[in-house]
Design an enzyme around this catalytic site. Structure first.
Site, short mmCIF file in Angstrom:
data_model
loop_
_atom_site.label_atom_id
_atom_site.label_comp_id
_atom_site.label_asym_id
_atom_site.label_seq_id
_atom_site.Cartn_x
_atom_site.Cartn_y
_atom_site.Cartn_z
N GLU A 169 -1.54 -90.67 11.73
CA GLU A 169 -0.87 -89.81 10.75
C GLU A 169 0.46 -89.34 11.33
O GLU A 169 1.03 -88.37 10.88
CB GLU A 169 -1.75 -88.64 10.34
N CYS B 177 -6.83 -87.50 9.77
CA CYS B 177 -7.57 -87.82 11.00
C CYS B 177 -8.64 -88.88 10.80
O CYS B 177 -9.27 -89.31 11.77
CB CYS B 177 -8.21 -86.56 11.58
N SER C 16 -8.81 -74.93 5.86
CA SER C 16 -9.05 -76.26 6.46
C SER C 16 -10.43 -76.30 7.12
O SER C 16 -11.14 -77.30 7.05
CB SER C 16 -7.95 -76.63 7.47
N HIS D 130 -15.56 -85.13 14.68
CA HIS D 130 -14.10 -84.96 14.77
C HIS D 130 -13.86 -83.57 15.38
O HIS D 130 -14.47 -82.59 14.94
CB HIS D 130 -13.47 -85.05 13.37
N ASN E 32 -6.20 -81.72 20.27
CA ASN E 32 -6.47 -82.55 19.09
C ASN E 32 -5.70 -83.86 19.19
O ASN E 32 -4.52 -83.87 19.57
CB ASN E 32 -6.04 -81.80 17.81
N1 CAA Z 1 -11.83 -63.80 23.30
C1 CAA Z 1 -12.67 -64.68 22.71
N2 CAA Z 1 -12.50 -65.14 21.44
C2 CAA Z 1 -11.43 -64.70 20.75
C3 CAA Z 1 -10.51 -63.78 21.31
C4 CAA Z 1 -10.74 -63.32 22.64
N3 CAA Z 1 -9.91 -62.46 23.25
N4 CAA Z 1 -9.55 -63.54 20.38
C5 CAA Z 1 -9.85 -64.28 19.28
N5 CAA Z 1 -10.99 -64.97 19.51
C6 CAA Z 1 -11.67 -65.90 18.62
C7 CAA Z 1 -11.70 -65.41 17.18
O1 CAA Z 1 -12.74 -64.48 16.97
C8 CAA Z 1 -11.94 -66.73 16.45
O2 CAA Z 1 -13.30 -67.07 16.55
P1 CAA Z 1 -14.12 -67.45 15.22
O3 CAA Z 1 -13.48 -68.71 14.71
O4 CAA Z 1 -15.51 -67.68 15.71
O5 CAA Z 1 -13.96 -66.30 14.28
C9 CAA Z 1 -11.17 -67.74 17.30
O6 CAA Z 1 -10.91 -67.10 18.56
C10 CAA Z 1 -9.83 -68.14 16.71
O7 CAA Z 1 -9.15 -66.96 16.40
P2 CAA Z 1 -8.34 -66.83 15.03
O8 CAA Z 1 -9.21 -67.20 13.88
O9 CAA Z 1 -7.67 -65.50 15.01
O10 CAA Z 1 -7.26 -67.97 15.31
P3 CAA Z 1 -5.95 -68.31 14.56
O11 CAA Z 1 -5.97 -67.90 13.15
O12 CAA Z 1 -4.82 -67.84 15.40
O13 CAA Z 1 -6.00 -69.92 14.63
C11 CAA Z 1 -6.78 -71.89 13.52
C12 CAA Z 1 -7.17 -70.70 14.38
C13 CAA Z 1 -6.44 -71.40 12.13
C14 CAA Z 1 -7.91 -72.88 13.43
C15 CAA Z 1 -5.54 -72.55 14.15
O14 CAA Z 1 -5.85 -73.03 15.44
C16 CAA Z 1 -5.00 -73.69 13.33
O15 CAA Z 1 -4.29 -73.50 12.35
N6 CAA Z 1 -5.30 -74.94 13.75
C17 CAA Z 1 -4.87 -76.14 13.04
C18 CAA Z 1 -5.76 -76.47 11.86
C19 CAA Z 1 -7.12 -76.96 12.28
O16 CAA Z 1 -7.33 -77.42 13.38
N7 CAA Z 1 -8.07 -76.94 11.34
C20 CAA Z 1 -9.40 -77.46 11.59
C21 CAA Z 1 -10.03 -78.04 10.33
S1 CAA Z 1 -8.94 -79.27 9.61
C22 CAA Z 1 -9.21 -80.67 10.55
O17 CAA Z 1 -10.20 -80.78 11.22
C23 CAA Z 1 -8.16 -81.74 10.53
C24 CAA Z 1 -7.32 -81.61 11.76
O18 CAA Z 1 -7.65 -82.16 12.81
C25 CAA Z 1 -6.10 -80.85 11.67
#
Ligand code: CAA
Length: 395
Positions: free
Chosen positions: A81, A113, A202, A228, A272
């Site tokens: 991609e 993916c 997502s 994945h 990833n």
């Molecule tokens: N200690 C331990 N854990 C902590 C922490 C700390 N100090 N601070 C935060 N966390 C935890 C949170 O509680 C959260 O855990 P949960 O998911 O169990 O609730 C985790 O860390 C992540 O924290 P946030 O939710 O606040 O993270 P974020 O919003 O900043 O980012 C994300 C998370 C949205 C997935 C981001 O990484 C992102 O946008 N990633 C890209 C999209 C993605 O990968 N999507 C996955 C599904 S889509 C797919 O699979 C296709 C692909 O490959 C892209």
């Protein structure tokens, strides 16, 4: 007929960034990245190392280690991609660098993916024909979200090449169930450098797809589960859902430790890799299982007998998913012996955050290829609107 994967080879860039250092630079508690996301290190490609170079290196290795000549390849599919062109397939460059025959069918598959997984299943169908012999399927991607974005700690890069044949020495593979639904969870408009991501949505789309695929089969809880892996923590959540589908909701952590954890080790050191992610997870499980058996002084064939087959779940945003089932052949340890991915990860060079940011934002930055970089190919820029690639080693 036992059509499946004869051999797999992986190529990851030789440079990485520690997420502990990234967290410190972004003023974020390091445990959010190390535990909350589950990634320790992220692979960072060099300017001469685009998706063609990653793919060609993985393809070169898989044929060399399997003892197959490029002239025996009748089908080449690249799943990516991160393509640089909307018409000329990435696979055409790989075809040329690997010196594959002109009688080979060569094309790309795009489905976020999941592209390489769909490519693998097409290659398996193709290999059933008596007139066809070897297919080469390569998953190659560079995952980028940009400096300071929520996706930044989940970036990565790498390629996994799979050789498909009628007499596979690694594993038989077949499709069990599939799921498709149009969603806008993660997408890449043509004019934008980075993807648009609805992070929480997502994750929900991924969970819906995994539940839909596993609900269609009678799940064998004694199998290994490979998913994945955009980031390892998501795989824990996903497996908790799958465990509840098979009546193991209260026991999911132990089940995850026994049947999933080892597949998350390499993704937690690479990040990833989009199309390559699920296959890197498979490589992580196989090599960890093989090395563990050798350390314990037991036969790898016996070590794997505690597991009854391997579920392989591939997800692509947009969205599509497929659940496959793999069954290892008795010759699998012979093939896994040459993987050497853990060693390659251990041997990488660590970048500072400043070096990583320069590489991310100014990909044209000149950088010498060190002799220990391990690449056989390089990208050297655009000349007359054409991307330039060359072979840098013939060993
Ligand atoms: N200690 C331990 N854990 C902590 C922490 C700390 N100090 N601070 C935060 N966390 C935890 C949170 O509680 C959260 O855990 P949960 O998911 O169990 O609730 C985790 O860390 C992540 O924290 P946030 O939710 O606040 O993270 P974020 O919003 O900043 O980012 C994300 C998370 C949205 C997935 C981001 O990484 C992102 O946008 N990633 C890209 C999209 C993605 O990968 N999507 C996955 C599904 S889509 C797919 O699979 C296709 C692909 O490959 C892209």
């Amino acid at each position: 007929m036992n059509v499946g994967i004869d051999h797999i080879a992986t190529y990851v860039p030789n440079r990485y960034l520690s997420l502990k250092e990234l967290a410190s630079a972004r003023n974020i508690d390091e445990n959010k990245f190390l535990i909350g996301i589950g990634i320790k290190e992220m692979a960072v490609p060099s300017p001469w190392e685009d998706i063609v170079v990653l793919a060609a290196n993985a393809g070169y290795r898989v044929m060399k280690e399997a003892g197959i000549s490029p002239k025996e390849i009748g089908l080449l599919i690249v799943g990516t991609e991160s393509a640089e062109d909307r018409a000329k397939p990435t696979a055409t460059h790989v075809h040329s660098l690997l010196d594959i025959s002109e009688s080979c069918r060569v094309y790309d598959i795009l489905h976020a993916c999941a592209g390489a997984s769909y490519g693998l299943l097409s290659a398996v169908d193709w290999a059933h024909s008596p007139k066809h012999k070897y297919a080469l399927v390569i998953a190659t991607d560079i995952a980028r979200y940009g400096v300071g974005t929520p996706g930044e700690p989940t970036q990565g890069a790498g390629a996994v090449a799979m050789l498909v044949s009628k007499a596979p020495r690694l594993m038989k593979i077949k499709e069990l169930s599939t799921y498709s639904k149009s969603t806008y969870d993660f997408w890449k408009p043509m004019d934008q450098k980075y993807p648009i991501v609805k992070g929480v949505y997502s994750v929900q789309c991924y969970l819906n797809a995994v539940k839909a695929c596993f609900s269609k089969v009678t799940i064998n809880k004694n199998a290994v589960f490979i998913y994945h892996t955009p980031y390892p923590k998501l795989v824990e959540k996903v497996h908790a859902e799958v465990a509840s589908l098979m009546g193991e909701a209260d026991n999911w952590r132990k089940h995850y430790a026994d049947k999933v954890f080892s597949s998350n080790i390499y993704p937690s050191r690479v990040g990833n890799t989009y199309t390559a992610s699920v296959w890197l997870s498979l490589v992580s499980f196989l090599e960890t299982c093989y090395e563990g058996a050798i350390i314990q002084g037991i036969s790898p064939i016996d070590a794997v007998k505690q597991h009854e087959g391997i579920y392989i779940f591939s997800y692509g945003s947009g969205c599509g998913a497929v659940l496959m089932q793999g069954e290892l052949m008795d010759t699998w340890p012979t093939m896994v012996r040459s993987f050497q991915v853990r060693q390659a990860l251990d041997d990488r060079r660590r970048l500072t955050v400043e070096e990583y940011e320069q590489l991310l934002e100014t990909p044209a930055l000149p950088m010498q290829i060190d002799k220990f970089d391990g690449s056989h190919f390089k990208y050297s820029g655009v000349k007359n609107e054409e991307r330039q690639y060359s072979r840098i080693s013939t060993d």
